[in-house]
Write a protein that holds these residues in place. Structure first.
Motif, PDB file in Angstrom:
ATOM      1  N   GLY A   1       0.825  -1.209   0.000  1.00 16.47           N
ATOM      2  CA  GLY A   1       0.000   0.000   0.000  1.00 16.47           C
ATOM      3  C   GLY A   1       0.854   1.252   0.000  1.00 16.47           C
ATOM      4  O   GLY A   1       0.508   2.253  -0.644  1.00 16.47           O
ATOM      5  N   HIS A   2       1.966   1.199   0.722  1.00 15.14           N
ATOM      6  CA  HIS A   2       2.879   2.346   0.750  1.00 15.14           C
ATOM      7  C   HIS A   2       3.498   2.561  -0.624  1.00 15.14           C
ATOM      8  O   HIS A   2       3.676   3.712  -1.059  1.00 15.14           O
ATOM      9  N   LEU A   3       3.814   1.493  -1.320  1.00 13.18           N
ATOM     10  CA  LEU A   3       4.327   1.616  -2.684  1.00 13.18           C
ATOM     11  C   LEU A   3       3.315   2.338  -3.567  1.00 13.18           C
ATOM     12  O   LEU A   3       3.673   3.266  -4.302  1.00 13.18           O
ATOM     13  N   ALA A   4       2.050   1.926  -3.485  1.00 15.63           N
ATOM     14  CA  ALA A   4       1.021   2.554  -4.313  1.00 15.63           C
ATOM     15  C   ALA A   4       0.908   4.047  -4.001  1.00 15.63           C
ATOM     16  O   ALA A   4       0.787   4.878  -4.909  1.00 15.63           O
ATOM     17  N   GLY A   5       0.956   4.392  -2.713  1.00 15.42           N
ATOM     18  CA  GLY A   5       0.873   5.797  -2.326  1.00 15.42           C
ATOM     19  C   GLY A   5       2.064   6.596  -2.830  1.00 15.42           C
ATOM     20  O   GLY A   5       1.924   7.735  -3.284  1.00 15.42           O
ATOM     21  N   THR A   6       3.242   5.998  -2.762  1.00 15.13           N
ATOM     22  CA  THR A   6       4.452   6.667  -3.229  1.00 15.13           C
ATOM     23  C   THR A   6       4.408   6.906  -4.728  1.00 15.13           C
ATOM     24  O   THR A   6       4.761   7.992  -5.218  1.00 15.13           O
ATOM     25  N   LEU A   7       3.962   5.903  -5.470  1.00 17.06           N
ATOM     26  CA  LEU A   7       3.888   6.058  -6.923  1.00 17.06           C
ATOM     27  C   LEU A   7       2.868   7.119  -7.321  1.00 17.06           C
ATOM     28  O   LEU A   7       3.088   7.866  -8.280  1.00 17.06           O
ATOM     29  N   ARG A   8       1.754   7.195  -6.593  1.00 19.11           N
ATOM     30  CA  ARG A   8       0.782   8.250  -6.891  1.00 19.11           C
ATOM     31  C   ARG A   8       1.400   9.625  -6.687  1.00 19.11           C
ATOM     32  O   ARG A   8       1.159  10.555  -7.459  1.00 19.11           O
ATOM     33  N   TRP A   9       2.217   9.756  -5.617  1.00 20.45           N
ATOM     34  CA  TRP A   9       2.884  11.035  -5.345  1.00 20.45           C
ATOM     35  C   TRP A   9       3.808  11.422  -6.486  1.00 20.45           C
ATOM     36  O   TRP A   9       3.938  12.594  -6.831  1.00 20.45           O
ATOM     37  N   TRP A  10       4.425  10.409  -7.109  1.00 21.06           N
ATOM     38  CA  TRP A  10       5.325  10.656  -8.228  1.00 21.06           C
ATOM     39  C   TRP A  10       4.566  10.797  -9.550  1.00 21.06           C
ATOM     40  O   TRP A  10       5.168  11.068 -10.586  1.00 21.06           O
ATOM     41  N   GLY A  11       3.272  10.568  -9.530  1.00 19.47           N
ATOM     42  CA  GLY A  11       2.511  10.640 -10.770  1.00 19.47           C
ATOM     43  C   GLY A  11       2.643   9.396 -11.609  1.00 19.47           C
ATOM     44  O   GLY A  11       2.354   9.406 -12.809  1.00 19.47           O
ATOM     45  N   VAL A  12       3.079   8.312 -11.000  1.00 16.38           N
ATOM     46  CA  VAL A  12       3.195   7.021 -11.693  1.00 16.38           C
ATOM     47  C   VAL A  12       2.111   6.129 -11.091  1.00 16.38           C
ATOM     48  O   VAL A  12       2.362   5.362 -10.163  1.00 16.38           O
ATOM     49  N   ASN A  13       0.907   6.276 -11.581  1.00 13.97           N
ATOM     50  CA  ASN A  13      -0.235   5.601 -10.978  1.00 13.97           C
ATOM     51  C   ASN A  13      -0.489   4.277 -11.677  1.00 13.97           C
ATOM     52  O   ASN A  13      -1.271   4.193 -12.628  1.00 13.97           O
ATOM     53  N   LEU A  14       0.202   3.250 -11.221  1.00 16.95           N
ATOM     54  CA  LEU A  14       0.061   1.919 -11.811  1.00 16.95           C
ATOM     55  C   LEU A  14      -0.291   0.920 -10.717  1.00 16.95           C
ATOM     56  O   LEU A  14       0.587   0.285 -10.133  1.00 16.95           O
ATOM     57  N   PRO A  15      -1.569   0.752 -10.406  1.00 10.83           N
ATOM     58  CA  PRO A  15      -1.970  -0.155  -9.338  1.00 10.83           C
ATOM     59  C   PRO A  15      -1.483  -1.584  -9.547  1.00 10.83           C
ATOM     60  O   PRO A  15      -1.213  -2.304  -8.595  1.00 10.83           O
ATOM     61  N   GLU A  16      -1.367  -1.988 -10.832  1.00  8.00           N
ATOM     62  CA  GLU A  16      -0.938  -3.355 -11.066  1.00  8.00           C
ATOM     63  C   GLU A  16       0.491  -3.596 -10.604  1.00  8.00           C
ATOM     64  O   GLU A  16       0.881  -4.731 -10.327  1.00  8.00           O
ATOM     65  N   LEU A  17       1.293  -2.533 -10.481  1.00  8.34           N
ATOM     66  CA  LEU A  17       2.663  -2.704 -10.012  1.00  8.34           C
ATOM     67  C   LEU A  17       2.681  -3.158  -8.549  1.00  8.34           C
ATOM     68  O   LEU A  17       3.486  -3.996  -8.167  1.00  8.34           O
ATOM     69  N   ALA A  18       1.785  -2.630  -7.748  1.00 11.62           N
ATOM     70  CA  ALA A  18       1.714  -3.057  -6.361  1.00 11.62           C
ATOM     71  C   ALA A  18       1.421  -4.542  -6.285  1.00 11.62           C
ATOM     72  O   ALA A  18       1.944  -5.262  -5.428  1.00 11.62           O
ATOM     73  N   ALA A  19       0.588  -5.028  -7.195  1.00 12.76           N
ATOM     74  CA  ALA A  19       0.255  -6.448  -7.197  1.00 12.76           C
ATOM     75  C   ALA A  19       1.459  -7.300  -7.529  1.00 12.76           C
ATOM     76  O   ALA A  19       1.588  -8.418  -7.040  1.00 12.76           O
ATOM     77  N   THR A  20       2.381  -6.762  -8.346  1.00 19.57           N
ATOM     78  CA  THR A  20       3.559  -7.556  -8.690  1.00 19.57           C
ATOM     79  C   THR A  20       4.484  -7.747  -7.516  1.00 19.57           C
ATOM     80  O   THR A  20       5.377  -8.582  -7.557  1.00 19.57           O
ATOM     81  N   CYS A  21       4.321  -6.940  -6.452  1.00 20.99           N
ATOM     82  CA  CYS A  21       5.126  -7.112  -5.269  1.00 20.99           C
ATOM     83  C   CYS A  21       4.607  -8.256  -4.413  1.00 20.99           C
ATOM     84  O   CYS A  21       5.277  -8.668  -3.456  1.00 20.99           O
ATOM     85  N   ASP A  22       3.409  -8.728  -4.718  1.00 11.55           N
ATOM     86  CA  ASP A  22       2.779  -9.753  -3.885  1.00 11.55           C
ATOM     87  C   ASP A  22       3.332 -11.121  -4.258  1.00 11.55           C
ATOM     88  O   ASP A  22       3.142 -11.577  -5.387  1.00 11.55           O
ATOM     89  N   PRO A  23       4.043 -11.806  -3.343  1.00  9.67           N
ATOM     90  CA  PRO A  23       4.610 -13.103  -3.657  1.00  9.67           C
ATOM     91  C   PRO A  23       3.551 -14.138  -3.987  1.00  9.67           C
ATOM     92  O   PRO A  23       3.836 -15.164  -4.586  1.00  9.67           O
ATOM     93  N   ALA A  24       2.293 -13.866  -3.626  1.00 13.78           N
ATOM     94  CA  ALA A  24       1.230 -14.816  -3.911  1.00 13.78           C
ATOM     95  C   ALA A  24       0.676 -14.652  -5.314  1.00 13.78           C
ATOM     96  O   ALA A  24      -0.099 -15.482  -5.783  1.00 13.78           O
ATOM     97  N   SER A  25       1.051 -13.528  -5.964  1.00 16.97           N
ATOM     98  CA  SER A  25       0.488 -13.256  -7.286  1.00 16.97           C
ATOM     99  C   SER A  25       1.250 -13.989  -8.364  1.00 16.97           C
ATOM    100  O   SER A  25       2.347 -14.461  -8.160  1.00 16.97           O
TER     101      SER A  25
END
Length: 232
Positions: A208-232
């Motif tokens: 979730g922190h990754l997603a928030g950080t990317l939004r701050w940078w203007g790189v809004n890619l929710p699917e990237l947060a999912a790639t951090c999930d070892p279960a995905s």
């Protein structure tokens, strides 16, 4: 075959690299800036040969790119670079959060949580330049604690290099006061999950922190947060 470098040359190259890195980490040489070797010799105060070696070292750890006949290009805050650096931190932070969640002694983390809470309260009262600096210091304290939890010297070297890259990138833009409270909230979610021993929740909070950080940078890619999930 090139001549063998003396120990003195290697030591000077190491010193020149540290001097160059300080120029970057202070923002004296900024992200996306093109500089010449001659300019770096003047700014660092080191001779030409060690500076050349220092620049090669900086390129090997992703801080700069050497462009033949043009100069040295400092890491640029492009979406791909931002994505790569923060995604790497996310992957390592997740494992650090998981490890810390399993440990019985969490006194240091409780103290770190209190530091975050104080920054958040003060942010609600009003943002000052001093508070912005304090927020950045507290922010990095958590990330470095997550890295230290890995107990892996190879991972530590990778994390340290990535820390430098992110620091240079962060210096490329002004601090946004409105980011302090959301960032502290995201960190508090990580810390609360870790302190409660909830491994999966801690890892999810890191994503979730990754997603928030990317939004701050203007790189809004929710699917990237999912790639951090070892279960995905």
């Amino acid at each position: 075959m090139s001549p063998r470098k003396s120990t003195g040359d290697l030591l000077l190259a190491d010193q020149a690299f540290l001097a160059f890195k300080q120029l970057l980490l202070r923002g004296d040489v900024r992200a996306g800036q093109m500089v010449s070797i001659a300019e770096l010799v003047e700014r660092s105060g080191y001779p030409l040969a060690p500076v050349r070696e220092a620049v090669k070292h900086a390129e090997s750890v992703g801080l700069v790119q050497i462009l033949p006949k043009r100069g040295v290009l400092v890491i640029e805050p492009t979406p791909d670079t931002i994505r790569a650096c923060f995604h790497l931190r996310c992957m390592m932070d997740q494992e650090g959060a998981r490890v810390l969640s399993t440990r019985p002694d969490k006194d240091d983390l409780q103290a770190l949580r209190e530091e975050h809470a104080v920054v958040r309260i003060r942010a609600e009262e009003g943002i000052t330049p001093q508070l912005q600096r304090q927020a950045m210091e507290v922010d990095w304290k958590l990330h470095l604690a997550l890295a230290d939890a890995l107990g892996n010297p190879l991972a530590a070297r990778v994390y340290a290099s990535n820390h430098d890259r992110i620091t240079v990138l962060q210096l490329s833009r002004r601090l946004l006061p409105e980011r302090i409270i959301p960032a502290m909230d995201e960190h508090l979610q990580i810390l609360d999950a870790v302190l409660q021993g909830r491994e999966e929740a801690a890892m999810q909070a890191v994503r979730g922190h990754l997603a928030g950080t990317l939004r701050w940078w203007g790189v809004n890619l929710p699917e990237l947060a999912a790639t951090c999930d070892p279960a995905s």
